[in-house]
Write a protein that holds these residues in place. Structure first.
Motif, short mmCIF file in Angstrom:
data_model
loop_
_atom_site.label_atom_id
_atom_site.label_comp_id
_atom_site.label_asym_id
_atom_site.label_seq_id
_atom_site.Cartn_x
_atom_site.Cartn_y
_atom_site.Cartn_z
N SER A 210 -9.95 3.57 -1.74
CA SER A 210 -10.07 4.22 -0.63
C SER A 210 -9.27 5.62 -0.73
CB SER A 210 -9.98 3.54 0.59
OG SER A 210 -8.76 3.25 0.75
N HIS A 211 -8.23 5.64 -1.43
CA HIS A 211 -7.22 6.83 -1.24
C HIS A 211 -8.02 8.08 -1.66
CE1 HIS A 211 -3.85 9.31 -1.38
NE2 HIS A 211 -3.07 8.24 -1.61
N MET A 212 -7.96 9.17 -0.64
CA MET A 212 -8.81 10.55 -0.90
C MET A 212 -8.27 11.14 -2.04
SD MET A 212 -11.10 10.41 1.43
CE MET A 212 -11.75 12.06 1.80
N ASP A 213 -7.02 10.90 -2.58
CA ASP A 213 -6.58 11.73 -3.55
C ASP A 213 -6.65 11.08 -4.93
OD1 ASP A 213 -5.48 14.16 -4.06
OD2 ASP A 213 -3.41 13.61 -3.80
N ARG B 294 0.98 4.59 -2.37
CA ARG B 294 0.82 5.71 -1.91
C ARG B 294 1.69 6.74 -2.63
NH1 ARG B 294 3.57 6.55 3.65
NH2 ARG B 294 5.16 5.80 2.20
N ASN C 246 -14.74 10.06 -1.13
CA ASN C 246 -14.60 11.13 -1.42
C ASN C 246 -15.31 11.25 -3.00
OD1 ASN C 246 -13.07 9.26 -3.25
ND2 ASN C 246 -11.42 10.91 -3.30
N ARG D 222 0.88 -1.22 -0.05
CA ARG D 222 -0.01 0.03 0.04
C ARG D 222 0.78 1.27 -0.04
NH1 ARG D 222 -0.37 1.96 5.21
NH2 ARG D 222 0.37 0.54 6.63
N LYS D 223 2.21 1.34 0.77
CA LYS D 223 2.98 2.26 0.50
C LYS D 223 3.40 2.67 -0.88
CE LYS D 223 4.10 2.59 5.27
NZ LYS D 223 5.18 2.51 6.40
#
Lengths: 310, 304
Positions: A245-248, A73, A272, A69-70
């Motif tokens: 799920s990542h907001m960006d 990111r 989002n 997941r990193k």
């Protein structure tokens, strides 16, 4: 030089060449390390994990990076940073760059074909897939400076306004490439997203992950700005949650999610209000996998009210 | 003043710094990973140590008020957050900031002494210092005269800092060395000692106008100077790295360095500050990520 020394010299030359022949037999092949593609660089996964990719017969082909997941990111950060620059390029220039990708793929056809065969495709299928992938890039390169004209509109309004609507890129798009067709599926999902000015983070096929990383090498040399396209290899089961799920992240594009997976993506995407697009493409060689409506899936319509006649 | 009565060291013979040793130490610090509860605590501590800064020639009263609002309401969705330590502005914005921060614990810091160059005469610097203090600045960030420093006129640099300290009265004095212009670690070490012996409450790396600004390496050199000064005199001097610290991970590395060099006693906003503007939102995004498990977007955090 005495005769004896001459003979000795010839003998030693023969010895060297014999040793070289022997070494040739024993030569260690230099194998490629398949890494990730993030922000225009090829890092290993930060997690240090990998899995062994095997042929259908069970022979190990490669150790493939298992992205965490990193890594995802980091890829989103790179994609966000690249977005404004990529979106600001002229449509014409984006078309040129897609065409350039097709050129590079054409030049490396053999490599892609043999890599697909290595990963379990049969020879004829592999040739057909690589040809279709090249043509697909050219197809979308052509649409780069046309889709906005086709899908824009001048709207009749009652007030004194010149009112028009046009499509604009959404931002960062997470792409889950299909399990089948490691190259064509990947290209068909990426091309309509980026031709419209979005940047993307792509999770490649788990069964045929090697083509995606070789494709990344090709993008790296095709004037695609660093970060506009990022490619991860890893397990869908593990990463799907973070992709959605990542907001960006502004949209998630997939094509073969099962209903439980799709439900998971849709519920995580609510945070989002990401757009969730599951393409349901059955035949990657047909027009359902290649049309301008697919570009519109990751576009927002912007309407402008411009005062006139005051 | 205490500093004046003790014997001063000869600044020409300040200790030399082992550059390779510094690089090696920083390489080990940055390889460290802080996780879970320790990470949340570190993030909150870093927030409480922030000097939220706006130092642009285009700053308006509106921009400064906005920043002060941000200082008081970092992210209202999270109830148990600390406030930042201070808001740092240009001299003509001190009264605006003071009014906007009335009734809060956030301090007003002002740069002074012809920031960022310091290229003016001493009386003007002293006048500027007195004025920002009278308008309500709790802290003054001054710059040293780098030209005089390079000319070897250490006494001038020392006397100037001492005079500004006197003009500060009750206000705290932070002395900016502008390490990006000092060229060598030896110079940084020397300038740190001059500033501390002349009465600085804090030593600060940079104005933020010169690159490189704060780095972990230069901060280590300054922290070690603070430690040695403490052993010599028993007085605790604060440290403020400023400029270029824009993400939470880096901020935590600074805290690790602080803890290992100076220890627990310095781990408070009274003795350590970050000078930054975009760091606040990255810290907030990391705190929300730790609480929710979901990676955040800058779109959902107020800009200032």
């Amino acid at each position: 030089m005495s005769k004896a020394r001459k003979i000795a010299k010839n003998d030693s030359l023969e010895l060297i060449s014999a040793a070289q022949n022997k070494a040739e037999d024993k030569r260690l092949e230099v194998l490629k390390t398949y890494k990730l593609y993030i922000g225009g660089a090829f890092p290993r996964t930060e997690s240090g994990r990998y899995w062994k990719l095997k042929t259908p017969a069970g022979k190990v082909i490669a150790n493939v990076s298992r992205a965490s997941r990193k890594d995802f990111r980091n890829a989103v950060v790179a994609a966000r940073r690249a977005f404004s620059g990529w979106a600001a390029k002229t449509a014409y220039n984006r078309g040129q760059i897609l065409y350039r990708m097709a050129e590079m793929l054409e030049g490396r056809r053999e490599q892609f074909i043999s890599e697909l065969v290595l990963q379990g495709s049969n020879e004829n299928e592999a040739v057909r897939e690589v040809n279709a992938a090249i043509d697909r890039l050219v197809y979308y390169a052509g649409w780069a400076d046309k889709y906005q004209q086709v899908f824009s509109a001048v709207n009749p309004v009652q007030s004194s306004h010149f009112n028009f609507s046009l499509p604009e890129p959404m931002g960062v798009v997470a792409v889950i490439a299909p399990e089948s067709h490691g190259l064509l599926g990947l290209v068909s999902c990426i091309a309509p997203v980026i031709v419209g000015g979005n940047s993307c983070v792509v999770l490649s096929s788990e069964k045929q992950p090697l083509s995606s990383i070789t494709f990344a090498e090709l993008m790296e040399s095709s004037d695609v700005p660093a970060g506009a396209i990022n490619i991860l290899t890893g397990f869908r089961e593990e990463l799907l949650e973070h992709f959605s799920s990542h907001m960006d992240v502004n949209a998630v594009v997939s094509s073969d999610l099962e209903s439980a997976e799709l439900k998971e993506v849709q519920s995580s995407a609510v945070s989002n209000l990401k757009r969730v697009i599951n393409l349901k493409i059955k035949d990657w060689f047909s027009d359902e996998a290649q049309n301008p409506y697919l570009i519109m899936e990751t576009q927002e319509i912007k309407t402008t009210w411009h005062p006139i006649g005051l | 003043m205490a500093a004046a009565t003790q014997t001063l060291p000869d600044f020409r013979y300040s200790p030399v710094v082992d550059q390779v040793g510094v690089a090696d130490r920083i390489a080990r610090v940055t390889a460290r990973s802080i996780k879970k509860e320790s990470k949340i605590e570190a993030l909150k501590l870093a927030l409480s140590m922030l000097d939220l800064t706006t130092l642009d020639a285009k700053d308006t009263a509106g921009k400064v008020r906005q920043l002060c609002y941000k200082a008081r309401h970092l992210h209202d969705d999270l109830p148990d957050l600390p406030t930042v330590a201070a808001v740092c502005v240009y001299p003509n914005m001190v009264s605006v900031a003071k009014k906007a921060l009335e009734g809060s614990t956030v301090k007003v810091a002002s740069v002074a002494t012809a920031f960022p160059t310091g290229m003016t005469s001493l009386d003007i610097k002293l006048e500027e210092t007195r004025r920002v203090v009278s308008e309500g600045a709790d802290e003054v960030d001054m710059v040293i005269s780098r030209g005089r420093f390079f000319a070897g006129d250490y006494n001038y640099v020392f006397d100037e800092i001492a005079a500004v300290k006197e003009a500060c009265g009750q206000a705290h004095l932070k002395v900016i060395l502008e390490t990006g212009e000092l060229e060598t670690y030896d110079n940084v070490r020397r300038a740190s000692e001059i500033a501390m012996y002349a009465g600085a409450d804090f030593i600060k790396t940079s104005t933020g106008k010169v690159k490189p600004a704060a780095t972990l390496e230069v901060t280590l050199v300054m922290l070690e100077a603070i430690r040695d000064y403490y052993y010599q005199t028993g007085r605790m001097v604060g440290m403020k790295p400023a400029g270029g610290i824009s993400n939470a991970k880096l901020a935590i590395q600074y805290l690790v360095l602080l803890k290992e060099t100076l220890g627990e006693a310095w781990m408070t906003p009274q003795y350590f500050r970050f000078g930054a503007s975009s760091l606040a939102n990255d810290l907030l995004m990391q705190i929300v990520k730790q609480k929710t498990g979901i990676y955040q977007s800058i779109d959902y955090f107020s800009k200032d």
